[in-house]
Design a protein around this motif. Structure first.
Motif, mmCIF file in Angstrom:
data_model
loop_
_atom_site.group_PDB
_atom_site.id
_atom_site.type_symbol
_atom_site.label_atom_id
_atom_site.label_comp_id
_atom_site.label_asym_id
_atom_site.label_seq_id
_atom_site.Cartn_x
_atom_site.Cartn_y
_atom_site.Cartn_z
ATOM 1 N N ASP A 202 32.747 45.069 -39.733
ATOM 2 C CA ASP A 202 33.168 44.515 -41.023
ATOM 3 C C ASP A 202 34.406 45.221 -41.547
ATOM 4 O O ASP A 202 34.822 46.249 -41.035
ATOM 5 C CB ASP A 202 32.012 44.613 -42.030
ATOM 6 N N GLU B 254 20.175 51.221 -41.461
ATOM 7 C CA GLU B 254 19.873 51.411 -40.048
ATOM 8 C C GLU B 254 21.082 51.968 -39.341
ATOM 9 O O GLU B 254 22.209 51.728 -39.746
ATOM 10 C CB GLU B 254 19.491 50.076 -39.419
ATOM 11 N N LEU C 79 35.120 46.903 -44.267
ATOM 12 C CA LEU C 79 35.007 48.269 -44.805
ATOM 13 C C LEU C 79 35.031 49.295 -43.682
ATOM 14 O O LEU C 79 35.679 50.327 -43.780
ATOM 15 C CB LEU C 79 33.689 48.419 -45.578
ATOM 16 N N SER C 80 34.328 48.947 -42.572
ATOM 17 C CA SER C 80 34.291 49.909 -41.473
ATOM 18 C C SER C 80 35.617 49.929 -40.740
ATOM 19 O O SER C 80 36.031 50.959 -40.230
ATOM 20 C CB SER C 80 33.183 49.557 -40.501
ATOM 21 N N LYS D 216 27.471 47.791 -33.897
ATOM 22 C CA LYS D 216 27.186 47.873 -35.339
ATOM 23 C C LYS D 216 27.555 49.280 -35.779
ATOM 24 O O LYS D 216 27.259 50.260 -35.100
ATOM 25 C CB LYS D 216 25.713 47.608 -35.599
ATOM 26 N N VAL D 217 28.202 49.340 -36.913
ATOM 27 C CA VAL D 217 28.598 50.642 -37.445
ATOM 28 C C VAL D 217 27.954 50.780 -38.820
ATOM 29 O O VAL D 217 27.753 49.786 -39.508
ATOM 30 C CB VAL D 217 30.132 50.717 -37.551
ATOM 31 N N ILE D 218 27.650 52.002 -39.202
ATOM 32 C CA ILE D 218 27.059 52.225 -40.530
ATOM 33 C C ILE D 218 28.044 51.761 -41.587
ATOM 34 O O ILE D 218 29.186 52.201 -41.610
ATOM 35 C CB ILE D 218 26.781 53.722 -40.780
ATOM 36 N N SER D 219 27.617 50.871 -42.427
ATOM 37 C CA SER D 219 28.475 50.526 -43.567
ATOM 38 C C SER D 219 27.582 50.352 -44.771
ATOM 39 O O SER D 219 26.617 49.602 -44.745
ATOM 40 C CB SER D 219 29.257 49.251 -43.274
ATOM 41 N N ARG D 220 27.866 51.065 -45.817
ATOM 42 C CA ARG D 220 27.051 51.004 -47.019
ATOM 43 C C ARG D 220 27.836 50.313 -48.120
ATOM 44 O O ARG D 220 28.967 50.692 -48.406
ATOM 45 C CB ARG D 220 26.692 52.421 -47.475
ATOM 46 N N SER D 221 27.222 49.326 -48.734
ATOM 47 C CA SER D 221 27.913 48.680 -49.843
ATOM 48 C C SER D 221 27.578 49.448 -51.108
ATOM 49 O O SER D 221 26.445 49.820 -51.356
ATOM 50 C CB SER D 221 27.459 47.231 -49.968
ATOM 51 N N THR D 222 28.598 49.657 -51.914
ATOM 52 C CA THR D 222 28.424 50.505 -53.101
ATOM 53 C C THR D 222 27.372 49.964 -54.052
ATOM 54 O O THR D 222 26.670 50.740 -54.697
ATOM 55 C CB THR D 222 29.757 50.612 -53.847
ATOM 56 N N GLY E 170 23.954 52.891 -36.422
ATOM 57 C CA GLY E 170 24.869 52.056 -35.648
ATOM 58 C C GLY E 170 24.510 52.108 -34.169
ATOM 59 O O GLY E 170 23.747 52.962 -33.718
ATOM 60 N N PHE E 171 25.044 51.175 -33.412
ATOM 61 C CA PHE E 171 24.821 51.184 -31.960
ATOM 62 C C PHE E 171 25.971 50.477 -31.289
ATOM 63 O O PHE E 171 26.725 49.736 -31.889
ATOM 64 C CB PHE E 171 23.488 50.521 -31.597
ATOM 65 N N PHE F 221 23.800 51.195 -53.577
ATOM 66 C CA PHE F 221 23.516 52.622 -53.715
ATOM 67 C C PHE F 221 23.895 53.195 -55.063
ATOM 68 O O PHE F 221 23.696 54.380 -55.314
ATOM 69 C CB PHE F 221 24.233 53.400 -52.600
ATOM 70 N N ASP G 49 29.754 56.700 -39.091
ATOM 71 C CA ASP G 49 29.978 56.645 -37.637
ATOM 72 C C ASP G 49 31.444 56.838 -37.322
ATOM 73 O O ASP G 49 32.061 56.020 -36.638
ATOM 74 C CB ASP G 49 29.540 55.273 -37.104
ATOM 75 N N PHE H 137 27.450 59.001 -52.877
ATOM 76 C CA PHE H 137 27.744 58.227 -54.086
ATOM 77 C C PHE H 137 27.498 59.063 -55.325
ATOM 78 O O PHE H 137 27.046 58.572 -56.354
ATOM 79 C CB PHE H 137 26.856 56.969 -54.126
#
Lengths: 452, 539
Positions: free
Chosen positions: B103, B78, B105-106, A4-10, B80-81, A13, B379, B410
């Motif tokens: 996903d 949360e 975007l990443s 899992k990678v940090i992904s923020r949806s606009t 990442g891992f 936020f 990450d 943002f």
């Protein structure tokens, strides 16, 4: 593998419409912030400087009297009005917002020495050196609003003549009685032309009198034999008395802690006492350089204001040994009476130069309605300044007050004198047998004896 | 009836155990927000002060508890891992394997940008991780918005660019060019030419103090305040005899805003703008040049790499090595979550939790890495190399929850402007840079009420004698101020000044002796004076 990678949806936020508020996210982790204390210190320094920039305590002067202002009274029911009496018998009601006289109460032949208002705000009692006590009807506030510049004259409700000149008067809280101070202490009722009761201890005149706000039957007086006496109306004789080294000019009870009172003394200090334990002062407030003439507590019970013969008005903390604030003007001469306004925001001083002056209690306070954000900002700056006010740079700025030259010189002279006395005392003690010279604190030293 | 009671008895311990676990978990986190130990109030004698301080401590505890609760329940994102399954090892997992699992975007954050002729690239990220500036040595400067993945501005300066760094926000950046340092706008306009720096090799920016720091090939360190344009100071960092040990590596410790410089003889020294002498200097790699330095965000860990094929991890509080790892490193960087990345040649390694390998990445042979940088709040690890720059995914390296008032990815234009104004109002003077930044506002430990040490007493006596020597006596007339008399008077004054100290000394010696004597004799009868020397000789 699981990844899992940090992904923020606009959308999560940012805000949806421009009318929405911006979204704020907090993470209180200290690792994200470096050098927090240095930033706080810089903010404290800036807050102290801004405080000094915005410190403009003088609001306005009310002139109209033609002789020195000798006494003032607050109306417990009406915030904007204040009564003042002068040395030529002129009693006036002022409107603090417009700083104009609303109503005049002519009648006294000599100096008006005491003014007080009943707790329901209807009756004003004034007493003077012409041995009369006059009762007046306080004009209703709605009428006061409508009249702008014309000052009315009121007729007295009643005039009671008695044997000797009066020095002070105070009204009982939530009661019908008021007490006058003169050759003896008299208790009066509104409707009776003669005092209901009289207290007399010694042959000396009583110069000030104050009823206790918490216990309506207790009152404190100070007399010219350097004593402070506490009376209980239900008893026939006075309850307690202490004799000090110098005379007390005025007494004020703490409205939030009604067992404590503070006495304004001729020896430039104010002494706070617990009425139940009079053998030792709770606190000695030292900062004036000449006799303290009048004292009044703030309704919060945390500060009090004093006016002194040395032409200054000082504000003290209730438990602080030194003043928090000093107000002075070239034009203000000997201050004879001071009052703290009932909303704890203003201080009114009446002085020898026939003017009443209105000051802010907190010199750099922003008046008017504050937005919640402004208020929070002020509170934060105050808190951060208080946290660092012990550090030398901040302390120097916070403590700095301009003193008029005579007061500065007088204060340093007093310091030199007390230092010299203390040194001599220490040397005497060092050269005498250990234990033969007992050490007594300033709180006890000024009291000669206590009498039941 | 009996069974009910038993049931209740059974239920309660379970609840209490769970409750206790929760309480303990919260306790651990509370320490994170307490910022130090609880103070000891036994030394405070003043009751009023003690009461006030205890009230304060109570408030601190409440704040820390509220922050810990918010930390536990209110965080929007949360972290990442990367969890391997079975016998998989995390370092064998390649970027191509991670890509399809995340996903879209990443996935966009994995890329290689190639500019073969434009020279090795250095990069810098803005504080919120949204903007990046890349500079190729042949003069190519590019400013990019990484959220929208497009280039805001790119231009060619036609000079050698050795280093580039963002100033307080993405609107301004500084580039170290051939002869001078230039400051550019985000629209590519040259704002300033900073001639005082000269030809520098590395640039760094101290964000809280608004100081632009630069170091050149011969080791001269410059500090310039960019708000006023004033040059604060200028030092020669050369250590060793004749200043031979020159330096080329420079890194800022973000915890206390000190500048660390790595020297060619293996020393690392820390500098602050207000002193010409380093705060701290330590030989890290013996006689081999230091190639890279990196600092952890909590200020306690430092990683250094030298030409002696070692990467060392230092504890800055105890000043000792925690771990050593074999290998070269061209560039080192710590992520926000404490992962260390090391690059040498075309091989990049990421370590987690004090040197356990986490992720490895090898680039095509032609790519020689120049600079590694973790992207804040993401990450992502950005690699600047000889053919351009790349970006790879390192799950779990970035801080998932940002604070809007520290760094906001943002940000709107208004928020950015407000932040700039606030940062300028809170600008710290250069004197606030110190080894331990928490000492500001701390109470100096009071000296024990007991006797001052011998040294202090000697110092006091010396001071008193000096004062006495400086005394000048009034000249009297009629032959009363003869030189002999004046000399006598001076001697007397010195004796008077010394007297209290000598008296104190004899008194202390007496006390000490009597104490010792009493200890020795104790229960025994006190001998008469004439026999005492025998007891001393024996005892």
């Amino acid at each position: 593998m699981k990844v899992k990678v940090i992904s923020r949806s606009t959308d999560e936020f940012t805000r949806e419409r421009s009318q929405d508020l911006q979204r704020v996210f907090r993470n209180y982790d200290p690792n994200l912030r470096s050098q927090e204390k240095a930033v706080e210190y810089v903010r404290a320094l800036n807050a102290a400087k801004l405080d000094k920039i915005f410190a403009r305590p003088f609001v306005g002067a009310m002139d109209g009297h033609i002789d020195a202002v000798s006494c003032m009274a607050k109306n417990p029911n009406h915030l904007k009005g204040i009564f003042s009496g002068s040395m030529d018998g002129d009693v006036r009601l002022w409107d603090l917002a417009t700083r104009r006289t609303v109503c005049q109460f002519p009648g006294h032949q000599g100096a008006v020495k005491g003014l007080t208002v009943s707790t329901d705000g209807r009756v004003l009692v004034s007493c003077g050196t012409d041995s009369t006590v006059r009762l007046w009807n306080v004009p209703i506030p709605s009428l006061m609003e409508s009249d702008d510049s014309s000052s009315n004259e009121a007729k007295p409700l009643a005039v009671y003549v008695w044997k000797n000149a009066f020095w002070a008067v105070d009204h009982q809280w939530n009661g019908d009685l008021f007490a006058t101070a003169g050759a003896q202490v008299d208790i009066w009722n509104h409707n009776r032309a003669q005092p209901v009761n009289t207290f007399e201890w010694s042959k000396d005149t009583t110069i000030s009198i104050r009823f206790n706000p918490g216990e309506p039957n207790i009152l404190a007086t100070s007399a010219s034999d350097r004593s402070i006496t506490i009376y209980d109306l239900r008893l026939q004789s006075p309850a307690r008395k202490i004799i000090m080294r110098t005379r007390t000019n005025s007494i004020a009870w703490n409205p939030m802690e009604p067992m404590n009172f503070t006495a304004a003394n001729e020896d430039c200090n104010c002494y706070s006492y617990d009425a139940r334990k009079l053998d030792e002062a709770k606190c000695v407030h030292k900062d004036h350089v000449s006799a303290v003439m009048d004292i009044d507590y703030s309704p919060t019970g945390r500060e009090f204001v004093t006016g002194s013969y040395d032409r200054t008005v000082r504000i003290f903390q209730y438990n602080g040994g030194h003043s928090r604030e000093i107000y002075h003007t070239k034009r203000m001469q000997r201050v004879f009476c001071v009052k703290f306004s009932s909303d704890a925001s203003y201080v009114i001083s009446g002085s020898d130069d026939t003017n009443l002056r209105l000051w802010k209690a907190k010199a750099s306070e922003q008046l008017g309605v504050l937005l919640p954000r402004e208020r929070k900002n002020h509170e934060y700056l105050e808190a951060v300044k208080n946290r660092y006010k012990h550090l030398p740079e901040v302390k120097r700025i916070v403590r700095h007050r301009h003193l008029p030259r005579p007061i500065y010189k007088a204060a340093s002279l007093r310091r030199i004198i007390t230092d010299a006395e203390r040194k001599k005392d220490e040397r005497r003690r060092a050269h005498s047998a250990p234990g033969s010279m007992p050490k007594d604190s300033l709180r006890k030293r000024r009291i000669i004896k206590e009498i039941e | 009836m009996g069974s009910k009671v038993v049931n209740e008895g059974l239920m309660n311990p379970m609840f209490s155990v769970e409750h206790q676990e929760n309480v303990e978990e919260e306790e651990i986190n509370v320490k994170k927000f307490l910022r130090g130990e609880v103070a000891d109030f036994k030394v405070v004698r003043d009751k009023k002060l003690k009461g006030q301080l205890e009230l304060r401590e109570e408030l601190y505890r409440k704040c820390a508890k509220a922050a810990a609760k918010a930390d536990k329940w209110l965080m929007p994102s949360e972290g990442g891992f990367l969890e391997p399954e079975g016998i998989e090892k995390t370092w064998r997992i390649r970027q191509e394997a991670i890509g399809p699992e995340v996903d879209i975007l990443s996935k966009k954050n994995q890329y290689d940008i190639v500019f073969p002729e434009l020279g090795p690239y250095t990069l810098d990220f803005s504080m919120n991780g949204r903007y990046m500036v890349a500079a190729g040595e042949k003069g190519h400067l590019a400013l990019m918005d990484l959220k929208k993945m497009d280039i805001i501005k790119e231009f060619q300066v036609r000079e050698t660019v050795r280093d580039v760094v963002f100033l307080h926000n993405e609107k301004l950046f500084a580039a170290a060019q051939t002869k001078y340092v230039y400051m550019y706008n985000d629209s590519g306009t040259e704002m300033h030419c900073l001639k005082e720096h000269g030809a520098v090799s590395r640039l760094q920016f101290l964000r809280k103090q608004f100081l632009l720091t630069s170091i050149n090939k011969i080791g001269q360190l410059n500090f310039q305040d960019i708000t006023t344009g004033k040059m604060i100071s200028n030092f020669r960092t050369g250590l060793g005899p004749l200043g031979r040990s020159v330096s080329d590596t420079m890194q800022v410790n973000r915890f206390n805003n000190e500048v660390a410089v790595g020297h060619s003889k293996g020393e690392v020294s820390m500098w602050k703008p207000t002193s010409a002498v380093p705060i701290y200097s330590r030989p890290c790699h013996m006689e081999y040049p230091v190639t890279a330095i990196a600092f952890h965000s909590n200020g306690h860990l430092m990683a250094t790499a030298g030409m002696d094929k070692k990467i060392k991890l230092w504890d800055l509080r105890k000043h000792e090595v925690l771990q050593t790892l074999p290998g070269h490193a061209n560039s080192l960087d710590f992520s926000q979550k404490g992962m260390l990345s090391a690059a040498s040649g075309s091989y990049v390694q990421v370590f987690k939790d004090v040197f356990s390998t986490y992720v490895n990445h090898s680039m095509p042979k032609g790519y020689q890495t120049k600079k590694l940088l973790f992207r804040p709040y993401e990450d992502v690890l950005a690699i600047g190399h000889s053919m351009g720059w790349s970006s790879i995914l390192v799950p779990g390296s970035g801080e998932p929850n940002f604070d809007s008032w520290v760094a906001n990815p943002f940000e709107t234009r208004k928020q950015r402007n407000e932040k700039e104004v606030r940062a300028l109002l809170d600008k710290l003077p250069p004197e606030t840079i110190m080894m331990d930044p928490t000492t500001i506002g701390c109470v100096n430990p009071t000296r024990k009420r007991g006797m001052p040490s011998q040294q202090e007493r000697d110092a006091e006596m010396k001071a008193a004698v000096k004062g006495a020597k400086n005394l000048s006596f009034k000249k009297k007339t009629k032959g009363r101020s003869k030189p002999s008399k004046m000399a006598k008077k001076k001697q007397q004054a010195i004796i008077i000044a010394k007297k209290p100290f000598l008296e104190q000394q004899t008194k202390d010696e007496k006390d000490l002796l009597s104490k010792k004597k009493r200890k020795r004799i104790g229960e025994e009868i006190r001998l008469p004076k004439t026999f005492r020397r025998f007891s001393e000789a024996i005892g």
